[in-house]
Write an enzyme that holds these catalytic residues in place. Structure first.
Site, PDB file in Angstrom:
ATOM      1  N   SER A 179      -2.157   8.407   7.671  1.00 17.49           N
ATOM      2  CA  SER A 179      -1.047   7.230   7.435  1.00 17.49           C
ATOM      3  C   SER A 179      -0.112   8.939   7.219  1.00 17.49           C
ATOM      4  O   SER A 179      -0.792   9.974   6.314  1.00 17.49           O
ATOM      5  CB  SER A 179      -0.690   6.534   6.507  1.00 17.49           C
ATOM      6  OG  SER A 179      -0.979   5.274   6.923  1.00 17.49           O
ATOM      7  N   ARG A 185       6.538   4.249   6.897  1.00 17.89           N
ATOM      8  CA  ARG A 185       5.233   5.093   7.693  1.00 17.89           C
ATOM      9  C   ARG A 185       6.161   4.903   8.653  1.00 17.89           C
ATOM     10  O   ARG A 185       6.074   5.119   9.912  1.00 17.89           O
ATOM     11  CB  ARG A 185       4.426   4.135   7.585  1.00 17.89           C
ATOM     12  CG  ARG A 185       3.125   4.512   8.655  1.00 17.89           C
ATOM     13  CD  ARG A 185       1.941   3.413   8.109  1.00 17.89           C
ATOM     14  NE  ARG A 185       0.894   3.480   8.497  1.00 17.89           N
ATOM     15  CZ  ARG A 185      -0.046   3.823   9.626  1.00 17.89           C
ATOM     16  NH1 ARG A 185       1.422   3.915  11.027  1.00 17.89           N
ATOM     17  NH2 ARG A 185      -0.850   3.610  10.233  1.00 17.89           N
ATOM     18  N   GLU A 195       0.907  -1.197  -0.071  1.00 17.78           N
ATOM     19  CA  GLU A 195      -0.251   0.063   0.111  1.00 17.78           C
ATOM     20  C   GLU A 195       0.776   1.248   0.009  1.00 17.78           C
ATOM     21  O   GLU A 195       1.246   2.071  -1.084  1.00 17.78           O
ATOM     22  CB  GLU A 195      -1.093  -0.056   1.424  1.00 17.78           C
ATOM     23  CG  GLU A 195      -2.008   0.802   1.441  1.00 17.78           C
ATOM     24  CD  GLU A 195      -3.553   1.060   2.008  1.00 17.78           C
ATOM     25  OE1 GLU A 195      -3.024  -0.309   2.851  1.00 17.78           O
ATOM     26  OE2 GLU A 195      -3.789   1.732   2.818  1.00 17.78           O
TER      27      GLU A 195
END
Ligand code: ADP
Length: 445
Positions: free
Chosen positions: A266, A280, A195
């Site tokens: 995020s 992240r 992702e």
């Protein structure tokens, strides 16, 4: 043409918690009904032909040009080799197309290009389509609610749109959940992409390839010095002028922070152009899903766009406790506190002090207060993240920002306010589609 030959992937799909985003790539051909676009391949920049984009994110250009703008580029230099990007791999797609199974593809393109809505919730966004000279085709963008995935696949199947299309770049949580459904019903194999890697690939692509993509908000007027020689305070209401941000410096300095505001949020630090140069760094559970979920509970709105319109008319000051509600308006007390009186001290805090919390409060005030609470929280974490990693660029993306000028302006204003003008909040026109675009690009391997 129906001899069941793989004609490559033309899709990138990002299956999120709330929305699914589909990108399809249309290889240019004399027959294709290419859309015109307000965006340009960045190499047109060298002709200093930078287009203007519509002044508000929710409006498409009123008078789109009748000719594709990226025409007449034969005398331009070849693509820059400076970045390590999936763009290079697209050549394999081009060669697949060259051995043309064009008719099968054209059936899909004809269907998709002729419609702007699909099934119960599918919406195409033609104002976001763009032609890429370097890839030799155009990109188109559709989203639909993830809960309608089975009927989306049925629509593709019933209209015979997936003939010879064997693979699809796919990302988001639903890439795993719906993989078997795509395979068994339309015989399309999902090439799963991580992702965050997809998001970053999509962002790097649009930042480096498109002019007219990036923007921010600035005050309507520049600060003037008042008679007391202190700078005039710019209010948030004035912070509403949409300006483009396409400078070379903006596209080539690292690190930068990406704040992806989807169902949750995020925060990603991007350290360089390479495929794994990102991390992240944190997240927040208070995101677009929180906003939409609470609004469904506290208002009668049935759609996300209805509740945004309602929020635009509301007054969060009726619900939020401001600093001056606690301190009063004594200038000396506020000066010592180093906070302006009209800043929020506690979201929804005013309701805690009233005998009857709902007295004098409308649904529109609640919708506005939920929107501001969600947005302020994200702005603050974003600002602290930018400080932590010493960067002056924060890109806010995700469908929470779709048609949501109130939040974009608040994000931009508060980042400027808390950073004393040293950090800039930036936005991208393809805000909700970057993961899908990245999944397509990475899937071309
Ligand atoms: P995800 O991938 O988690 O679904 P998105 O970036 O697509 O994330 O954003 C989803 C959020 O976008 C929703 O939580 C909501 O706040 C907002 N949103 C925008 N348009 C819609 C819509 N038509 N229906 C529902 N939510 C929408």
């Amino acid at each position: 043409t129906k001899n069941n030959v793989d004609i490559g992937s033309i899709f990138g799909l990002d299956v999120g918690g709330t929305l699914s985003k589909l990108v399809y790539f249309e290889k240019s051909s004399p027959h294709s009904n290419s859309h015109t676009s307000p965006f340009l391949d960045s190499r047109r920049r060298q002709n200093s032909d930078i287009p203007t984009f519509p002044t508000s994110p929710q409006t498409s250009p009123k008078n789109p040009p009748s000719e594709p703008r990226s025409k007449d580029t034969s005398n331009l230099p070849p693509p820059s080799p400076t970045h390590n990007h999936p763009l290079k791999r697209i050549n394999s797609l081009n060669s697949l197309h060259r051995h043309s199974h064009r008719a099968a593809l054209d059936e899909f393109y004809k269907f998709a290009n002729e419609h702007n809505t699909f099934g119960q919730s599918g919406i195409k966004e033609p104002h976001l389509s763009f032609q890429s000279r370097s890839l030799g085709g155009s990109f188109h963008f559709i989203h639909f609610e993830t809960r309608h995935m089975p009927s989306a696949i049925d629509l593709i199947s019933e209209n015979g749109l997936a003939q010879n299309i064997k693979n699809m770049g796919c990302t988001g949580g639903g890439a795993h959940k719906y993989s078997e459904m795509w395979r068994s019903r339309v015989n399309i194999n999902m090439i799963k992409q991580a992702e965050m890697a997809s998001l970053v690939a999509g962002i790097e692509f649009v930042l480096k390839s498109l002019v007219g993509e990036c923007f921010t908000f600035k005050p309507q007027r520049s600060p003037v010095t008042s008679s007391s020689s202190s700078p005039r305070k710019i209010t948030e209401e004035e912070w509403s002028r949409k300006v483009q941000r396409d400078s070379i410096r903006d596209r080539t300095t690292y690190p930068y922070i990406v704040v992806s505001i989807g169902t949750g949020v995020s925060f990603i630090r991007v350290d360089g152009p390479g495929p794994s140069q990102f991390e992240r760094v944190t997240g927040s559970t208070i995101g677009g899903g929180t906003y939409w979920g609470l609004c469904r509970l506290l208002t009668d709105c049935e759609t996300f766009s209805d509740v945004l319109q309602l929020a635009e008319m509301g007054d969060s000051g009726k619900v939020d406790m401001l600093v001056k509600d606690i301190y009063g308006t004594n200038p000396e007390a506020l000066r010592k506190l180093k906070l302006p009186g009209n800043i929020v001290a506690s979201s929804f805090g005013k309701l805690a002090t009233k005998n009857n919390p709902s007295d004098g409060i409308d649904q529109k005030d609640l919708a506005r207060a939920i929107l501001m609470m969600t947005t302020n929280n994200i702005a603050h974490i974003a600002y602290l993240t930018a400080r932590l990693y010493k960067t002056s660029r924060i890109y806010f993306i995700g469908n929470f920002l779709r048609h949501n000028n109130v939040s974009c302006q608040r994000l931009s204003y508060s980042i400027d306010y808390w950073s004393n003008g040293t950090v800039e909040g930036l936005f991208l026109e393809h805000e909700g589609y970057l993961g899908a675009l990245g999944a397509f690009l990475l899937g071309q391997e």
